[in-house]
Design a protein around this motif. Structure first.
Motif, short mmCIF file in Angstrom:
data_model
loop_
_atom_site.label_atom_id
_atom_site.label_comp_id
_atom_site.label_asym_id
_atom_site.label_seq_id
_atom_site.Cartn_x
_atom_site.Cartn_y
_atom_site.Cartn_z
N CYS A 92 189.74 46.60 37.31
CA CYS A 92 190.73 46.65 38.37
C CYS A 92 191.99 45.95 37.85
CB CYS A 92 190.17 45.92 39.59
SG CYS A 92 191.24 45.87 41.02
N ALA A 93 193.15 46.48 38.23
CA ALA A 93 194.41 45.90 37.74
C ALA A 93 195.46 45.93 38.83
CB ALA A 93 194.89 46.66 36.51
N TYR A 94 196.44 45.04 38.72
CA TYR A 94 197.48 44.90 39.73
C TYR A 94 198.84 44.70 39.06
CZ TYR A 94 200.43 42.07 42.86
OH TYR A 94 201.48 41.55 43.58
N ARG A 95 199.84 45.36 39.64
CA ARG A 95 201.21 45.10 39.21
C ARG A 95 202.07 44.95 40.44
NH1 ARG A 95 205.02 49.28 38.66
NH2 ARG A 95 205.94 48.07 36.96
N GLY A 96 203.11 44.18 40.32
CA GLY A 96 203.95 43.88 41.48
C GLY A 96 204.84 45.02 41.90
N GLY A 97 205.17 45.94 41.01
CA GLY A 97 206.00 47.07 41.38
C GLY A 97 205.21 48.09 42.16
N SER A 98 205.90 48.87 42.98
CA SER A 98 205.23 49.81 43.86
C SER A 98 204.88 51.13 43.18
CB SER A 98 206.10 50.10 45.09
OG SER A 98 206.27 48.93 45.86
N LEU A 99 205.44 51.38 42.01
CA LEU A 99 205.15 52.63 41.32
C LEU A 99 203.96 52.44 40.40
CD1 LEU A 99 208.75 53.88 40.47
CD2 LEU A 99 207.22 54.70 42.27
N CYS A 100 202.93 53.25 40.58
CA CYS A 100 201.76 53.14 39.73
C CYS A 100 201.93 53.89 38.40
CB CYS A 100 200.52 53.68 40.45
SG CYS A 100 199.88 52.60 41.72
N ALA A 101 202.52 55.08 38.49
CA ALA A 101 202.64 55.91 37.30
C ALA A 101 203.82 55.48 36.45
CB ALA A 101 202.77 57.38 37.70
N PRO A 102 203.68 55.55 35.12
CA PRO A 102 202.45 55.92 34.42
C PRO A 102 201.44 54.78 34.38
CG PRO A 102 204.15 55.35 32.85
CD PRO A 102 204.80 55.30 34.19
N LEU A 103 200.17 55.13 34.27
CA LEU A 103 199.10 54.15 34.23
C LEU A 103 198.94 53.64 32.80
CD1 LEU A 103 196.50 55.88 36.58
CD2 LEU A 103 197.88 53.85 37.09
N ASP A 104 199.88 52.81 32.40
CA ASP A 104 199.85 52.19 31.08
C ASP A 104 199.42 50.74 31.21
OD1 ASP A 104 202.87 53.93 30.02
OD2 ASP A 104 200.76 54.54 29.97
N THR A 105 198.56 50.29 30.32
CA THR A 105 198.04 48.92 30.41
C THR A 105 199.15 47.88 30.36
OG1 THR A 105 197.67 48.90 28.02
CG2 THR A 105 195.81 49.53 29.41
N GLY A 106 200.20 48.14 29.61
CA GLY A 106 201.29 47.18 29.46
C GLY A 106 202.07 46.92 30.72
N ARG A 107 201.95 47.79 31.71
CA ARG A 107 202.70 47.64 32.95
C ARG A 107 201.94 46.81 33.99
NH1 ARG A 107 203.41 52.04 35.80
NH2 ARG A 107 205.54 51.65 36.53
N PHE A 108 200.71 46.42 33.68
CA PHE A 108 199.88 45.68 34.64
C PHE A 108 199.63 44.27 34.11
CE2 PHE A 108 198.67 48.88 37.74
CZ PHE A 108 199.13 50.03 37.10
N ALA A 109 199.96 43.28 34.94
CA ALA A 109 199.89 41.90 34.49
C ALA A 109 198.58 41.21 34.83
CB ALA A 109 201.05 41.10 35.09
N TYR A 110 197.88 41.74 35.81
CA TYR A 110 196.67 41.06 36.28
C TYR A 110 195.46 41.99 36.18
CZ TYR A 110 200.07 37.80 38.14
OH TYR A 110 201.10 36.91 38.25
N TRP A 111 194.34 41.41 35.73
CA TRP A 111 193.15 42.19 35.46
C TRP A 111 191.90 41.48 35.98
CZ3 TRP A 111 193.53 46.96 33.09
CH2 TRP A 111 194.78 47.26 32.54
N GLY A 112 190.94 42.28 36.40
CA GLY A 112 189.63 41.73 36.72
C GLY A 112 188.81 41.60 35.45
N GLN A 113 187.55 41.15 35.62
CA GLN A 113 186.69 40.89 34.47
C GLN A 113 185.96 42.15 34.00
OE1 GLN A 113 185.80 40.40 37.55
NE2 GLN A 113 183.71 41.20 37.70
N GLY A 114 185.96 43.19 34.82
CA GLY A 114 185.33 44.45 34.43
C GLY A 114 183.92 44.59 34.97
N THR A 115 183.52 45.85 35.17
CA THR A 115 182.17 46.17 35.58
C THR A 115 181.72 47.40 34.80
OG1 THR A 115 180.73 46.60 37.50
CG2 THR A 115 182.91 47.61 37.55
#
Length: 120
Positions: A92-115
């Motif tokens: 799961c990932a979160y970014r402060g901007g309202s636009l999701c696309a493109p779904l590039d990892t570099g645009r998301f600052a916060y991440w969960g631990q994974g499942t």
């Protein structure tokens, strides 16, 4: 502080379904997304959701559905018609901007631990 905690992974046979959950805290109105990473491969965007709607990777369109429950501060990924190539660790990932696309990892600052999701 932003916290993201995934749950719901597991093992399933091809054609089956799983629902992943991401419990969030500290997030504001923004983009929430799911990524996945298979062994030996780069992390890739799967789906994202914001006030502008949902966006999906071509490989999961028609099979996966992202949704959110604002009252529970939780984002879900419903995965149907699973295939072996869907196997991987889902984040799961979160970014402060309202636009999701493109779904590039570099645009998301916060991440969960994974499942882990395994489809056989």
């Amino acid at each position: 502080d932003v916290q993201l905690v995934e749950s719901g992974g597991g093992s399933v046979q091809a054609g089956g379904s799983l629902r992943l959950s991401c419990a969030t805290s500290g997030v504001t109105v923004a983009c929430m997304a799911w990524f996945r990473q298979a062994p030996g491969k780069e992390r890739e965007g799967v789906a994202g959701i914001s006030v502008f709607g949902a966006t999906y990777a071509d490989s999961v369109k028609g099979r996966f559905t992202i949704s959110k429950d604002n009252a529970k501060n939780t984002v879900y990924l419903q995965m149907d018609s699973l295939k072996p190539e869907d196997t991987g660790t889902y984040y799961c990932a979160y970014r402060g901007g309202s636009l999701c696309a493109p779904l590039d990892t570099g645009r998301f600052a916060y991440w969960g631990q994974g499942t882990q999701v395994t489809v056989s």
